[in-house]
Motif scaffolding. Structure first.
Motif, PDB file in Angstrom:
ATOM      1  N   GLN A   1       1.198  42.223   1.678  1.00  0.00           N
ATOM      2  CA  GLN A   1       1.346  41.951   0.240  1.00  0.00           C
ATOM      3  C   GLN A   1       0.340  42.955  -0.357  1.00  0.00           C
ATOM      4  O   GLN A   1      -0.977  42.845  -0.608  1.00  0.00           O
ATOM      5  CB  GLN A   1       1.064  40.580  -0.054  1.00  0.00           C
TER       6      GLN A   1
ATOM      7  N   ASP B   1       7.150  40.210  -2.559  1.00  0.00           N
ATOM      8  CA  ASP B   1       5.781  40.349  -2.279  1.00  0.00           C
ATOM      9  C   ASP B   1       5.202  41.532  -3.231  1.00  0.00           C
ATOM     10  O   ASP B   1       4.009  41.535  -3.200  1.00  0.00           O
ATOM     11  CB  ASP B   1       5.863  40.772  -0.807  1.00  0.00           C
ATOM     12  N   PHE B   2       5.947  42.284  -3.740  1.00  0.00           N
ATOM     13  CA  PHE B   2       5.845  43.339  -4.820  1.00  0.00           C
ATOM     14  C   PHE B   2       6.788  43.702  -5.550  1.00  0.00           C
ATOM     15  O   PHE B   2       7.987  43.146  -5.451  1.00  0.00           O
ATOM     16  CB  PHE B   2       5.105  44.476  -4.154  1.00  0.00           C
TER      17      PHE B   2
ATOM     18  N   LYS C   1       0.020  40.578  -7.053  1.00  0.00           N
ATOM     19  CA  LYS C   1       0.910  41.494  -6.257  1.00  0.00           C
ATOM     20  C   LYS C   1       1.081  42.738  -7.042  1.00  0.00           C
ATOM     21  O   LYS C   1       1.184  42.819  -8.344  1.00  0.00           O
ATOM     22  CB  LYS C   1       2.063  40.760  -6.219  1.00  0.00           C
TER      23      LYS C   1
END
Length: 261
Positions: free
Chosen positions: A33, A198-199, A222
């Protein structure tokens, strides 16, 4: 008082098991992450320039080999696999596997057409094969593109719920293969999808006055990997720094050239 040798060894073993590993951006039981502000390079065309001194490279999953990914890893980089999951591309090696029934209107790029994301019985195995490719080449993460078809003229009556289901399916396919996954654009659904991804990867939020919509990602620690194409850096970098975005100026062809904030 001296401890018996067996007891000493047991205590040392327990201490080693409870020690915390260094923070590399990976959760205790989850994928990598990246953190807000992490610098990156995004190159989808031309000869790959591996000399850009950044910790994250986002490159085309079909165009690059496992050895390229391994070489970037050797240089200390995380590597993101770009694949289109919401549009068909006539130049991909698996293009013939997509039936005409799931191919919609053009998405503005030559040789590309929107997909009917409702047809998960058809698309899930095809996308699973693409993400298998990313995993087998050693990629750390996936950038699935064209994840906002419901906001476009696709030729299909896609709804926001259709998009949420499909985007979560893609996220699950990536996570099941041990890879992180980024939400591409789809700003309106960020509040509902931030926990699944996660981003984020964003294009031109500064040009459209929308960068603050990415805050749920940075608030969750994130990264938001962001590019502009038409604004000079002095028009967006100050806001990007305030919002903790990972911003740079690129050309539309996404070659090696970049001008980072």
């Amino acid at each position: 008082m001296r401890r018996p040798a067996l007891l000493t060894a047991l205590l040392l073993l327990l201490a080693g098991c409870s020690s915390s590993p260094p923070d590399d951006g990976r959760g205790a039981a989850g994928p990598w992450q990246p953190r807000p502000g992490t610098a990156w390079q995004w190159q989808l065309s031309g000869r790959l320039d591996t000399t850009v001194d950044v910790p994250v490279y986002d490159i085309d999953g079909f165009d690059h080999t496992a050895s390229t990914v391994a070489a970037l890893h050797d240089d200390g980089r995380k590597v993101v696999c770009y694949v289109s999951t919401g549009a068909w591309e006539d130049f991909r090696p698996d293009a013939a596997e997509f039936p005409e029934s799931v191919l919609g209107e053009g998405n503005g790029w030559d040789g590309e057409r929107w997909l009917d994301i409702r047809a998960t019985d058809v698309l899930e195995p095809l996308m699973a094969e693409r993400l298998d490719m990313c995993r087998d080449k050693g990629f750390d993460a996936v950038e699935p593109d064209n994840m906002d078809g419901y906001e476009n003229e696709t030729g299909f009556p896609l709804t926001a719920d259709d998009q949420l289901r499909y985007n979560r399916l893609i996220a699950k396919l990536a996570h099941d293969r041990g890879m992180a996954v980024g939400l591409k654009n789809d700003l309106d659904q960020i509040p509902e999808l931030v926990d699944d991804f996660d981003f984020a990867v964003n294009e031109q939020c500064a040009q459209h006055g929308e960068c603050a919509a990415n805050k749920p990602f940075t608030d969750a620690d994130k990264a938001v990997f962001h590019v502009e194409y038409e604004l000079p850096t002095d028009r967006f970098c100050a806001e990007s720094r305030e919002l903790r975005l990972s911003s740079m100026l690129k050309k539309y062809e996404l070659g090696a050239w970049r001008e980072a904030c």
